[in-house]
Design a protein around this motif. Structure first.
Motif, PDB file in Angstrom:
ATOM      1  N   TYR A 129       3.212  -2.050   2.937  1.00 10.04           N
ATOM      2  CA  TYR A 129       3.319  -1.084   4.026  1.00 10.04           C
ATOM      3  C   TYR A 129       2.041  -0.262   4.224  1.00 10.04           C
ATOM      4  N   ALA A 151       6.967   1.382   8.932  1.00 10.61           N
ATOM      5  CA  ALA A 151       6.241   1.234   7.667  1.00 10.61           C
ATOM      6  C   ALA A 151       6.213   2.558   6.898  1.00 10.61           C
ATOM      7  N   ALA A 198      -0.221  -2.384   6.101  1.00  6.01           N
ATOM      8  CA  ALA A 198       0.309  -2.520   7.465  1.00  6.01           C
ATOM      9  C   ALA A 198      -0.031  -1.289   8.298  1.00  6.01           C
ATOM     10  N   SER A 247       3.912  -6.011   6.822  1.00  3.91           N
ATOM     11  CA  SER A 247       5.198  -5.336   6.622  1.00  3.91           C
ATOM     12  C   SER A 247       6.222  -6.301   6.070  1.00  3.91           C
TER      13      SER A 247
END
Length: 539
Positions: A361, A388, A364, A356
């Motif tokens: 993202y 995220a 993540a 992140s």
């Protein structure tokens, strides 16, 4: 004035009962802790719960507030205790129930053990047997009370894992009130008193405890326990405060680490060739000293000497790289560590945080999902997954993650706040307002939440309430230009020219050019454009 023989007898009984009670409470809490440890919550060991030290279990409410409350009402004041278990670390619902049942089981065993002499017919009417009878009866009271299926008590904890999940958020809200509500019922409802104390009396008689000794012991203990209880509590709290003071990380600690570092340097210089373990150890010491750049260099040297170094070297290197802002390299190092071990949920969670930080993202989210496979009740992971998703623009999925976080942890103020911000983006202002109000119930002095609430109220045309929220926000954080600006907008909508310009002036002073650019075309200030003070401020 000298104490009478009856006073000395009462004091001896009160001392015996109080000390016996403290030991029994420690056994009760130790029962919870040790079963939690067996069931998967290894953190109880780090918290110091695998002990019979009463200071480890003392709790402000259970050890002080509630007993003093009972004293003021004329009842018996006995200190309680608490352990805090991470239930999401337990392996199954069965273990969760077992942890809750372990405390009452320990209390039941203590009651049986204490009652054994009475079953052998060994009692008499001296102070010792009177105190033992009262203490045994109090164990029965504690057992019956704790097994009631009321939120915050062990009886409810045994049942809770098996209840429908849809019930649990509402029931969790009752945890803070369940104990006191039960006390009030037992104190004021005659039928409840008769049933409860009748059951306690029946079990005590079944254990062979003489009723007359119980009654005498209770009476003498009640007369003598108040002063003794207060003295013991003061001593316990003083010692707890002394023992719980954080250890200073002052020059002495630094000197100790520097000495260890010098020893590693000496060992490295004396060994030809130098082993990877020495460089790794040196890196660990440098990390503790927060000399992260040097720590990275030591870990790199260890990896040169032993490329297939244990994952701990790659992990520590990743953390050091992360601390000095070399995020890409930190992620690569962490990935090497994950290849060398079976990643735990915490590994996936921390990996998600690092990704992140690099704005990766989607990766993540995949990492957070891996963590949630084995840690589905960790509110923090759900929250970070929501973050995220939010940055990816997937607002509906972000709200679903925030919902899960606050379902698992209703006091998670930040999750309520972020949830409200997403609803604001979706222009669902009533739902946003509810989220901000929930966050403020938990953290009433958060300027960010107050400002967000003010903005939402402004969108709902509730300008007076919005002004109040913004005033509270800037009182706490007077450097928030956005709060001052929105406060000015609310005053402008109310036709309050001077307050609007004054608030706008504060926003301009804090953030000049962006504020002026926005204010020029802001329809909220349409009525102010002809005001000389406004034109002087903005143009």
């Amino acid at each position: 004035m000298a104490l009478s023989s009856d006073s000395w007898r009462g004091l001896a009984i009160a001392t015996f009962i109080l000390l016996g009670w403290i030991i029994s409470v420690c056994l009760h809490e130790f029962g919870h802790a040790v079963v939690a440890y067996w069931g998967g919550d290894q953190t109880v060991k780090d918290k110091g719960y695998l002990t019979l030290n009463p200071l480890k279990y003392s709790d402000f409410s259970y050890s002080l507030i509630y007993p003093l409350f009972f004293l003021m009402l004329g009842g018996i004041a006995l200190p309680g205790a608490a352990v805090y278990i991470n239930t999401w670390l337990l392996r199954s619902r069965l273990w969760q129930s077992a942890v809750s049942a372990a405390g009452p089981l320990a209390t039941a065993l203590v009651a049986v053990l204490l009652s054994h002499p009475f079953r052998l017919g060994l009692s008499s009417e001296n102070w010792f047997w009177t105190a033992l009878a009262c203490l045994t009866s109090l164990q029965v009271v504690a057992l019956c009370f704790n097994l009631l299926p009321v939120p915050s008590l062990d009886g409810f904890g045994i049942l809770e894992p098996w209840l429908p999940r849809s019930w649990q958020p509402s029931l969790r809200q009752w945890r803070r009130y369940g104990f006191l509500a039960l006390i009030v019922i037992l104190w004021t409802v005659p039928v409840a008193q008769q049933v409860f104390w009748g059951f306690v009396g029946t079990i005590s008689r079944e254990l062979g405890v003489p009723p007359d000794l119980m009654a005498t012991g209770y009476s003498l203990f009640h007369q003598s326990s108040r002063l003794l209880f207060v003295v013991v509590l003061v001593i316990v709290l003083i010692f707890r405060k002394l023992l719980s003071r954080p250890q200073s990380t002052d020059a002495s600690d630094t000197q100790s680490l520097e000495a260890k570092l010098a020893a590693y340097d000496q060992a490295i210089a004396s060994k030809k060739p130098t082993t990877a373990d020495l460089w790794f150890g040196k890196g660990c010491i440098l990390g503790e000293l927060k000399r992260y750049q040097e720590a990275v260099e030591s870990y790199d040297r260890a990896l040169e000497l032993q490329p297939k170094n244990p994952e701990s070297c790659w992990l520590n290197r990743a953390i050091a790289l992360y601390e000095i802002g070399r995020d890409e390299e930190a992620v690569e190092s962490y990935e090497q560590a994950l290849k060398l071990k079976t990643p735990s949920p915490d590994d996936w969670y921390f990996y998600g945080l690092m990704l992140s930080g690099l704005d990766r993202y989607e990766d993540a989210i995949n990492s957070y999902k891996r963590a949630l496979e084995t840690k589905p009740e960790d509110a923090e992971i759900w929250y970070q997954q929501g973050q995220a998703l939010y940055w990816l623009g997937q607002q509906d999925d972000a709200i679903a993650s925030y919902d899960k976080a606050v379902y698992l942890q209703p006091e998670f103020a930040q999750a309520w706040f972020r949830r409200g911000l997403v609803f604001n983006q979706l222009q669902q202002f009533p739902r946003a307002l509810k989220s901000f109000e929930q966050a403020l119930k938990i953290q009433a002095d958060s300027p960010a939440v107050l400002a967000a609430k003010g903005f939402t109220l402004m969108q709902l045309d509730q300008y007076e309430d919005a002004i109040t929220a913004h005033e509270q926000s800037v009182e706490i954080d007077p450097n928030d230009a956005h709060a001052w600006y929105n406060k000015a907008c609310c005053h402008a909508h109310q036709g309050q020219v001077s307050p609007a310009i004054e608030s706008l002036k504060q926003a301009v002073q804090l953030n000049p050019e962006p504020t002026r650019e926005i204010a020029i075309d802001d329809p909220d200030f349409e009525e102010l454009h002809q005001e000389p003070a406004f034109r002087k401020l903005i143009y």
